[in-house]
Structure formats: C-alpha cells, structure tokens
Design an enzyme around this catalytic site. Structure first.
Site, PDB file in Angstrom:
ATOM      1  N   HIS A  94     -26.626  -1.224  -3.296  1.00  0.00           N
ATOM      2  CA  HIS A  94     -26.756  -2.445  -2.501  1.00  0.00           C
ATOM      3  C   HIS A  94     -26.183  -2.253  -1.097  1.00  0.00           C
ATOM      4  CE1 HIS A  94     -27.977  -4.498  -6.146  1.00  0.00           C
ATOM      5  NE2 HIS A  94     -26.881  -4.058  -6.760  1.00  0.00           N
ATOM      6  N   HIS A 128      -3.370   2.794  15.150  1.00  0.00           N
ATOM      7  CA  HIS A 128      -2.395   1.797  14.712  1.00  0.00           C
ATOM      8  C   HIS A 128      -1.141   2.460  14.162  1.00  0.00           C
ATOM      9  CE1 HIS A 128      -0.523  -0.717  11.549  1.00  0.00           C
ATOM     10  NE2 HIS A 128      -0.638  -1.664  12.463  1.00  0.00           N
ATOM     11  N   TYR A 182       6.286   0.067  17.829  1.00  0.00           N
ATOM     12  CA  TYR A 182       6.875  -1.114  17.213  1.00  0.00           C
ATOM     13  C   TYR A 182       8.196  -0.798  16.506  1.00  0.00           C
ATOM     14  CZ  TYR A 182       7.247  -5.175  14.114  1.00  0.00           C
ATOM     15  OH  TYR A 182       7.702  -6.277  13.447  1.00  0.00           O
ATOM     16  N   HIS A 229      -6.344   0.657  27.448  1.00  0.00           N
ATOM     17  CA  HIS A 229      -7.775   0.350  27.387  1.00  0.00           C
ATOM     18  C   HIS A 229      -8.342   0.092  28.792  1.00  0.00           C
ATOM     19  CE1 HIS A 229      -7.282  -0.086  23.031  1.00  0.00           C
ATOM     20  NE2 HIS A 229      -8.599  -0.061  22.946  1.00  0.00           N
TER      21      HIS A 229
END
Length: 535
Positions: free
Chosen positions: A122, A410, A418, A445
């Site tokens: 599918h 990330h 971070y 970016h």
C-alpha cells in the site's frame, strides 16, 4: 474376487510412495506448506527483532534527557540536605555535580523508515504514483515542445546551467577535504601529545585553539566564499560548495569536541602517552552519514551493490523531477506575470501558484538527500545506523517535526548546541538554549541561501527565527489530536509556497532590474520591492 481388488489397493498404496517409501509429491505438499510457514515465521521473527531494536533506540533517546534531569535534581536535593546538615554542626564533604561530556548519541543497527514502509504494498503504491507523475511531466513536456516547435527533444538547459563549472567545484572540494582530513587531526594529535607533559596547559590549549580556529576560518570559512563569488558559480554548484563547507565544519568540530575531554581526563601512567584516535577512524567519519564522531560504529556484514545502484538512480530521477517542476510549474507562472505591474493580487496569486511546486520540491529534497543519498553512502560504508529521519509526516506539533525531519543535523545541534549551553549555564536557561539553537539554524540557512542565490532576501531567516520559534513553543508536544497534523501540513504548504514565490520573484527582479550601485542598503534591500515589474 477379493484378491485382485486387494492387490490393486496395495499397488495403489505403494504407487503413492517413491523409492524407500518416500511419499509422492502429492503427499509432500503439506510438508512444503510447513516449510513455507516456517520461512514466513522466520521472516516475522526478523521483522519483530528489527521493530524491537527500533523501539529500544527510540526509548533510549527519549529517556536520556529526562533521566539526566532526574539525576541532576536528586543530586541537587542531596547537596541541599548535606549542606543543611553541615550547618547543624555535622561536617560532610559536599559532592560536586559532574557533567559527563562523553555522554551522547547511541548508535545501533537499524533501517531507515522508508525502507521498511516500502515493503508494504500500500505504501509502495504511493511511490509508484510519484513515478507515474514524473512520466506525465515528461510526456507533457514532449507534447508541448512538439506542438510549439514541431520536435520531440528534451532540452535540459536549466539543469546544465545549474550544475555548470563542476571542474571548479571539484578542485575547491579537494582543497577543503584535504585540509579537513589533515588539519584538525594533526592539530589535535600535537596538542594531545604535549598536554600532560606540559607545565603550561592553559597557554598550550589557548595557543592550539587559536591556531586551529585561524586555519578553520581561512580554509573552511573564507576560501569557499571566495570561490563562489570570484568564479561566479551557478546555483547548484554553489550549493555543493557551501553545503560541503558547513559539513566539514560540523564534522571537524565534532571530532575535536568528542576527543578533547578524553585527552584531558586521561590519567597517564609514567611513560604512557594518551591514546589518540586512529587516522582510519577519522577518515571513515568524514564520509559516513553522521555528524557525531565515534571511534567505531555498528557495521553491516556486507554491501548490497544493487541497493546502491537503485538509490543513485532514484537521486537522478529526483533531479529530473525537480527540473520538470521548475520548468512546467514555476517558470511559466512568473514569466507570464512579467508584464503585469506588481500588486497585492499578483503576489497572492503567485503565492498560491507556488504552493504545490514548493511542497513537491520539499518532498523531493527529503527523499533525494535524507533517504537516498545518505543511505547510499551508508550502504557503501556498511554503516548500520540508518536513522537519518523519523516519521516527521505524522507530527502533530512543530516541536516534534523539527526533531524528526533531519535527525543527522538535529543530533549535532542537540548535543553540541542545546546540551552544552545547558551545561555552561548549569541547566538554568532551557528556553534560551532552545532559542539559541533556532537562531544559529536560521542564520546558517540564510547564509546558504544568500550565497547560493547571489542575493540577500531573509525569507528563510524569518521563517526559522520568527515563525519557527513561535510554532515551536505554541504548537508543542502537548498537541496530540490528528487535527494538529492537518494544521502542520497546511502550514508547511503555505511556508513552502512563500519561499518559492518570493525567491522566484527576487531571482527575476535581480535579472531585469539590476543594481545601479554598491551601497550597503542597496545590497541588502530586495530588488523585487522596488522593481517596476514582477519577474
């Protein structure tokens, strides 16, 4: 009369057996079915094992942050209780909180999600639908060319223009790669070999850091910009140079960042030098599809060259797909509006015309790079951890979308941006740490798009630093309803339409309304704002 009949029955029973009493094919049919069932069961066990490994990896990544917070809280409470006891006259040595800088991403063997989904008929039908749409683009282009010009020739002039001057790209890339291979490796080796024997560790570390930073700035900072501007490379060639510049910077930083704590915390015995990373591990790291350095990674036992060939063919198909989207859906829209005065109506119409091609370009970029390109190199290098992205399409919040869209980048931002920010701030400013990561991502970016398109138009910066931050804090992980998934997709469609529309307008404005001066404000002011006609 019974004897012949009995003999016939005996012969009939014996005829159903082969030599040595082996059953005939008719009697062996259940055995083959049993073998087939066993094979299906084995395949099911393999799939189940892969699913469990994936769940294990996701669980480790999800509990790592909360577990660290819980331990920090427990340590803080114990320090508080101990300090209270010491004020009551009990002398206790206060434990100090130690940040384990070696903690980081856990690599394990796992497949990409699309590779697993494409095994379902599918889902694979959706893939076939995209291929059929590519054939439709080709047929329509041929039909239009035949009707307008009376010939059946596909001219990929835009594609050849975008990837022009590849020889310049090649030698520039070789210079950047050679420096990245030799510079950080030998700089870390020289510093690590002298660190423990030096009596001036602070001065040695500062001097080595400044020297490495100067080399990074010259070779990986200024040199790519010089090549792009001086040789006037076309857009796609510029993207190759600038994206490789950023990749080399992130890789070299990870290599230095992961090994400095190991060297500092090393307690050498007399006459023993600290163990430095091997050159082969660093060389492998420069090509493997991750930005987090490790001495070794999980590896697959062999290379599936047919899989590599298929993925590179898919990348080529995506390039042609993007070409037809630009030629058939973007260029005609903006060229046909070139004779119309700029107005709000033309802007809105252009925006909604660009929504569909913008979303198709986003999906093609995701599939071509994050799935095909990274999986091709992972397969050739037998790199087993293929979690380059997660199921971002199921996200009900932009916070989850940003975490799952590009896991490779990330991870780098999370561990080196971070988490290090939280470590430096003693885990006090989580919102500031997240905001700083968004600002850095937005600046990078915008830097890429400015150099690659040759003009400054801060569309990407505004989408990341303003709208992206707002969506990240408002459409957070508390949103679980499927309605939020619809909202997320609607915002993605609009955002991609805005990017394609505004960048295409500025591209044609730069061509038909060139700058007349070189002042600062003229360089940073978009030409589409002052150009008399929209291009």
């Amino acid at each position: 009369m019974a004897t012949p009949d009995t003999g016939n029955n005996v012969r009939h029973r014996n005829a159903s057996k082969g030599p040595s009493g082996i059953p005939s094919p008719a009697d062996g049919e259940p055995k083959r079915r049993g073998v087939a069932d066993a094979e299906l069961e084995a395949d099911g066990l393999i799939q189940w094992k892969r699913h469990i490994e994936q769940v294990k990896a996701e669980l480790l990544e999800q509990i790592q942050g909360p577990l660290n917070d819980l331990l920090d809280k427990a340590i803080a409470e114990s320090v508080h209780s101990y300090s209270k006891c010491s004020t009551d006259g009990v002398s206790i040595n206060k434990p100090t909180r130690v940040h384990r800088m070696e903690d980081g991403k856990v690599f394990m063997s796992r497949r990409s999600i699309l590779d697993e989904l494409f095994e379902i008929n599918h889902i694979r039908t959706i893939y076939h639908m995209f291929i059929a749409a590519l054939f439709l683009f080709i047929i329509s282009t041929l039909a239009v060319d035949y009707i307008d010009q009376g010939r059946l020739v596909l001219e990929f002039d835009l594609l050849f223009y975008a990837f022009g001057k590849l020889s310049t790209v090649l030698w520039a890339w070789l210079i950047m790669f050679s420096y990245t291979l030799a510079g950080p490796y030998h700089a870390l080796g020289l510093w690590g070999g002298c660190y423990h024997s030096s009596h001036f560790k602070g001065a040695l570390t500062a001097g080595a850091g400044l020297a490495l930073a100067a080399m990074q700035m010259c070779i990986l900072g200024l040199f790519p910009i010089y090549v792009v501007v001086q040789y006037q490379l076309p857009p796609a060639s510029r993207f190759i140079i600038i994206l490789e510049q950023i990749r080399f910077l992130m890789k070299s930083y990870s290599y230095v960042r992961e090994n400095i704590p190991v060297i500092i915390n090393h307690k050498p015995k007399q006459g023993e030098a600290p163990r430095l990373p091997t050159f082969s591990s660093y060389l492998y790291f420069l090509f493997c599809p991750t930005l987090i350095y490790r001495e070794s990674y999980p590896r697959n036992p062999y290379i599936r060259w047919n899989y590599v060939a298929v993925t590179f063919a898919q990348i080529l198909g995506c390039l042609f797909y993007g070409y037809f989207i630009l030629v058939r859906l973007c260029v005609p829209v903006f060229m046909n509006e070139s004779n119309q005065p700029f107005s709000t109506r033309t802007l809105v119409l252009a925006l909604f015309h660009a929504t569909l091609p913008g979303m198709l370009i986003l999906l093609l970029a995701f599939f071509a790079f994050l799935h095909c390109w990274l999986n091709a190199f992972a397969e050739m290098l037998r790199f087993a951890d293929r979690m380059f992205y997660k199921d971002w399409w199921n996200s009900t919040s932009f916070a989850n979308y940003y975490r799952t869209w590009n896991v490779v980048v990330h991870d780098w931002l999370y561990y080196y941006g971070y988490r290090d920010f939280l470590w430096l701030s003693n885990r006090r400013f989580r919102s500031a740490a997240m905001l700083s990561v968004f600002i850095v991502s937005a600046v990078v970016h915008e830097y890429v798009f400015t150099l690659c398109f040759g003009f400054f138009y801060p569309v990407m910066f505004c989408l990341f630093a303003v709208i992206g931050v707002v969506f990240n804090f408002t459409l957070n992980d508390k949103r679980k309803s499927p309605v939020w998934n619809i909202i997320m997709w609607t915002c993605l469609f609009i955002g991609q339409g805005v990017q394609v529309c505004l960048y295409c307008q500025e591209w044609y404005a730069q061509i038909h309304c060139p700058r007349t001066g070189r002042s600062f404000w003229e360089l940073v002011t978009p030409r589409s704002w002052s150009c008399s006609y929209q291009r």
